[in-house]
Write an enzyme that holds these catalytic residues in place. Structure first.
Site, PDB file in Angstrom:
ATOM      1  N   SER A   1      -1.038  -2.616  -0.305  1.00  0.00           N
ATOM      2  CA  SER A   1      -1.002  -3.748  -1.224  1.00  0.00           C
ATOM      3  C   SER A   1      -1.470  -5.058  -0.587  1.00  0.00           C
ATOM      4  CB  SER A   1       0.424  -3.852  -1.774  1.00  0.00           C
ATOM      5  OG  SER A   1       0.508  -4.844  -2.750  1.00  0.00           O
TER       6      SER A   1
ATOM      7  N   ALA B   1      19.301  -8.281   1.308  1.00  0.00           N
ATOM      8  CA  ALA B   1      18.435  -7.712   2.340  1.00  0.00           C
ATOM      9  C   ALA B   1      17.141  -7.278   1.676  1.00  0.00           C
ATOM     10  CB  ALA B   1      19.131  -6.507   2.973  1.00  0.00           C
TER      11      ALA B   1
ATOM     12  N   GLU C   1       8.124  -8.912 -12.449  1.00  0.00           N
ATOM     13  CA  GLU C   1       8.782  -9.607 -11.361  1.00  0.00           C
ATOM     14  C   GLU C   1       8.110 -10.972 -11.259  1.00  0.00           C
ATOM     15  OE1 GLU C   1      10.659  -6.680  -8.236  1.00  0.00           O
ATOM     16  OE2 GLU C   1       8.495  -6.757  -7.974  1.00  0.00           O
ATOM     17  N   ALA C   2       8.837 -11.947 -10.718  1.00  0.00           N
ATOM     18  CA  ALA C   2       8.284 -13.292 -10.616  1.00  0.00           C
ATOM     19  C   ALA C   2       6.958 -13.286  -9.838  1.00  0.00           C
ATOM     20  CB  ALA C   2       9.288 -14.209  -9.937  1.00  0.00           C
TER      21      ALA C   2
HETATM   22  C1  LIG Z   1      11.196 -11.556  -3.598  1.00  0.00           C
HETATM   23  C2  LIG Z   1      10.084 -10.578  -3.724  1.00  0.00           C
HETATM   24  O1  LIG Z   1       8.988 -10.961  -4.141  1.00  0.00           O
HETATM   25  N1  LIG Z   1      10.337  -9.317  -3.357  1.00  0.00           N
HETATM   26  C3  LIG Z   1       9.323  -8.281  -3.437  1.00  0.00           C
HETATM   27  C4  LIG Z   1       9.368  -7.404  -2.210  1.00  0.00           C
HETATM   28  O2  LIG Z   1      10.638  -6.796  -2.154  1.00  0.00           O
HETATM   29  P1  LIG Z   1      11.771  -7.123  -1.072  1.00  0.00           P
HETATM   30  O3  LIG Z   1      12.782  -6.032  -1.253  1.00  0.00           O
HETATM   31  O4  LIG Z   1      12.265  -8.482  -1.455  1.00  0.00           O
HETATM   32  O5  LIG Z   1      11.126  -7.126   0.268  1.00  0.00           O
HETATM   33  O6  LIG Z   1       8.382  -6.393  -2.310  1.00  0.00           O
HETATM   34  C5  LIG Z   1       8.603  -5.489  -3.412  1.00  0.00           C
HETATM   35  C6  LIG Z   1       7.546  -4.406  -3.346  1.00  0.00           C
HETATM   36  O7  LIG Z   1       6.269  -4.922  -3.448  1.00  0.00           O
HETATM   37  C7  LIG Z   1       8.572  -6.266  -4.716  1.00  0.00           C
HETATM   38  O8  LIG Z   1       8.877  -5.389  -5.764  1.00  0.00           O
HETATM   39  C8  LIG Z   1       9.570  -7.420  -4.665  1.00  0.00           C
HETATM   40  O9  LIG Z   1       9.465  -8.225  -5.796  1.00  0.00           O
HETATM   41 MG   LIG Z   2       0.350  -4.576  -4.912  1.00  0.00          MG
END
Ligand SMILES: CC(=O)N[C@H]1[C@@H](OP(=O)(O)O)O[C@H](CO)[C@@H](O)[C@@H]1O
Ligand SMILES: [Mg+2]
Length: 537
Positions: free
Chosen positions: A64, A501, A375-376
């Site tokens: 990604s 986390a 998601e934002a």
């Molecule tokens: C705050 C944030 O943007 N978190 C992202 C990020 O996840 P975390 O678990 O926060 O590392 O990566 C994910 C996968 O791409 C996405 O789904 C998510 O929205």
């Molecule tokens: Mg992606």
């Protein structure tokens, strides 16, 4: 069979002393750690396909928005959804086997435990983004399929959402639920036809600049634009250099724009122009423009979500279906509080919260007849139930306006990729909505004012100490941490803050929003300090 698996596995050893975990993004790490992982994911995908009576399973090779040296392997279920949760643990178990023999034994015991008949035919398809390491990982996957006698097809370069589309098309081919032609050309044709139908003769004003993060979205979007009839949309594709891997996601793309809250430095954005950014595998989308007076303004996933909900809600009313179809919006704790209030109070639609990670949002969205989720960070889509799609095409319209609303709904249910968030499909949807409403980005931005917010990454000794509840909005462990967060939140106006986390990085994330920028920043800092204190053993 055993000898074949052992021999093939020997060619794709796992890097020892590394704890592999199937997380939100599948297995994602430095590409040179992934050869053995890809091989083992091939074995698991074969098992999953056989378990599901030979339905095709997808494997997407991408990291990604990460740098070019990273890569990842992610499994796609038959209808184009993310891998079922129970199987994430099976994937983790298989990938962590220390030797070829342990791998074989675990593979066979999983087959027995999951009641998989190893003589059933099975099928795995694969696709990859533009990372050079993708070729070798696809070869490892192919070797696994060969060793266990699974039919394997490599679709080569695809966006992540295109692979999800292909999986669903294969598994619905020739049925009444057929999702489309099984090819990238079929995907492009479906998008192009649906775009023209959804516009219903309206014009998309001006030019749209699309920053492709120098990833797979660039060439794929260019292919799609070739089949869209002339004069329907005017797109300028930028940051689409896929020949130099080192520029992938470098100072460009949706993640850059969202986290830095500014436009990519190149090409210099033209004030007033409509611009959007995709991420490296084209499943995230962020819009923005540079206002000649006030500067950069971003329209993120929350904005895309509320725009979709507003448009679709209106169409459903015009079509006279508001009593028959339940529309809902799904968000995570990272959604700006102002967007939630706008959807609930102004659009009068229910909002449901889930933990971070698209699989959770997707699942919750499927509980509605029409579920909008983003998601934002710009990853999301809209899902329509079979009943909704049936009504769009079978309901007898009572007026020309009702007829048009029904036709537009049918068209957008084809335009929106219902398998997973798809930046290209979402972008076309945004363009259609703006054309229908006759809106500029500024009109769209004026729907509500975001609460100032701050997202910070906090390195801690042990992130696993932090456990959450209430869709990740509160900490249930370590003891006492949530109380300290609450005591800070109370001191600010309209404030909200939470910590969790990360599922993809070795860190915690703290989010804070409040009535003013300085309050949001201060609150984030206090909560980050709480997390640092509780996170050091
Ligand atoms: C705050 C944030 O943007 N978190 C992202 C990020 O996840 P975390 O678990 O926060 O590392 O990566 C994910 C996968 O791409 C996405 O789904 C998510 O929205
Ligand atoms: Mg992606």
């Amino acid at each position: 069979m055993d000898d074949k698996i052992l021999a093939a596995s020997a060619k794709h050893p796992i890097v020892p002393n590394h704890a592999y975990k199937y997380g939100t993004a599948g297995f994602r790490m430095k590409a040179d750690l992934l050869d053995g992982v890809a091989f083992r994911v091939g074995l698991l995908s074969g098992l999953r396909s056989r378990r599901l009576n030979g339905q095709a399973i997808g494997v997407m090779i991408t990291a990604s928005h990460n740098p070019a040296v990273d890569n990842g392997v992610k499994i796609v279920d038959p209808m184009g959804e993310m891998l079922e949760q129970d199987w994430e643990a099976h994937a983790t178990k298989l990938v962590n086997c220390a030797s070829d023999q342990e791998l074989l034994d675990t593979y066979k015991s999983l087959a027995a435990q999951l009641k998989v008949d190893l003589s059933t035919p099975g099928r795995v398809i694969c696709g990859r983004d533009t990372r050079p390491s993708g070729h070798g990982l696809a070869a490892a996957l192919a070797d696994a399929c060969e060793a266990i006698d699974i039919e394997y097809t490599d679709y080569k370069r695809v966006t992540t959402p295109q692979l999800h589309y292909l999986v669903r098309c294969i598994n619905t081919e020739g049925t009444p639920k057929s999702y489309g032609e099984v090819s990238k050309a079929g995907y492009n044709k479906k998008m192009s036809d649906a775009l023209v139908r959804a516009l219903g003769g309206r014009k998309i004003e001006g030019q749209l600049t699309v920053d492709c993060a120098n990833g797979v979205g660039g060439p794929e979007l260019s292919e799609l634009l070739k089949v869209i009839p002339k004069d329907v949309i005017n797109v300028k594709v930028v940051n689409d250099d896929v020949l130099r891997p080192e520029v992938l996601n470098l100072d460009a793309g949706a993640d850059y724009v969202k986290t830095r809250q500014r436009a990519p430095p190149k090409p210099t954005p033209v004030p007033g122009n409509r611009i959007c950014s995709l991420d490296g595998d084209a499943d995230r989308l962020i819009y923005y423009w540079i206002d000649p007076d006030t500067g950069f303004f971003m329209l993120d996933g929350d904005r895309i979500s509320s725009l979709n909900a507003s448009f679709i809600g209106g169409l459903v009313r015009e079509a006279g279906l508001e009593d028959e179809l339940r529309i809902g919006v799904v968000q995570t704790a990272y959604a700006n509080g102002a967007s939630t209030a706008y959807i609930e109070k102004h659009l009068k639609l229910p909002v449901v919260f889930t933990p971070t990670g698209v699989k959770h949002l997707h699942h919750a969205a499927c509980q509605f007849d029409i579920g909008v989720y983003f998601e934002a960070n710009g990853h999301g889509t809209v899902v329509f139930s079979q009943e909704a799609i049936r009504l769009f095409t079978e309901k007898e319209p009572q007026s020309p306006a009702q007829k048009e609303a029904l036709e537009t709904l049918a068209a957008i249910s084809d335009l929106i990729n219902q398998t997973v968030g798809d930046a290209i499909s979402d972008m076309l949807m945004v363009e259609v909505i703006l054309a229908h409403k006759g809106w500029t980005l500024k009109d769209w931005a004026n729907t509500y004012n975001d609460l100032p917010n701050r997202l910070v990454r906090v390195e801690v000794g042990d992130k696993d100490l932090f456990e959450t509840t209430d869709a990740e909005r509160r900490l249930s462990a370590p003891k006492g941490a949530q109380e300290e967060i609450d005591s800070f939140v109370k001191k600010y106006t309209n404030a909200r803050s939470f910590a969790r986390a990360s599922g993809t990085e070795n860190a915690c994330r703290v989010y804070a929003e409040a009535a003013t920028r300085s309050e949001a920043d201060e609150l984030a800092k206090h909560v980050a300090d709480v997390i640092k204190k509780f996170g050091s053993p």
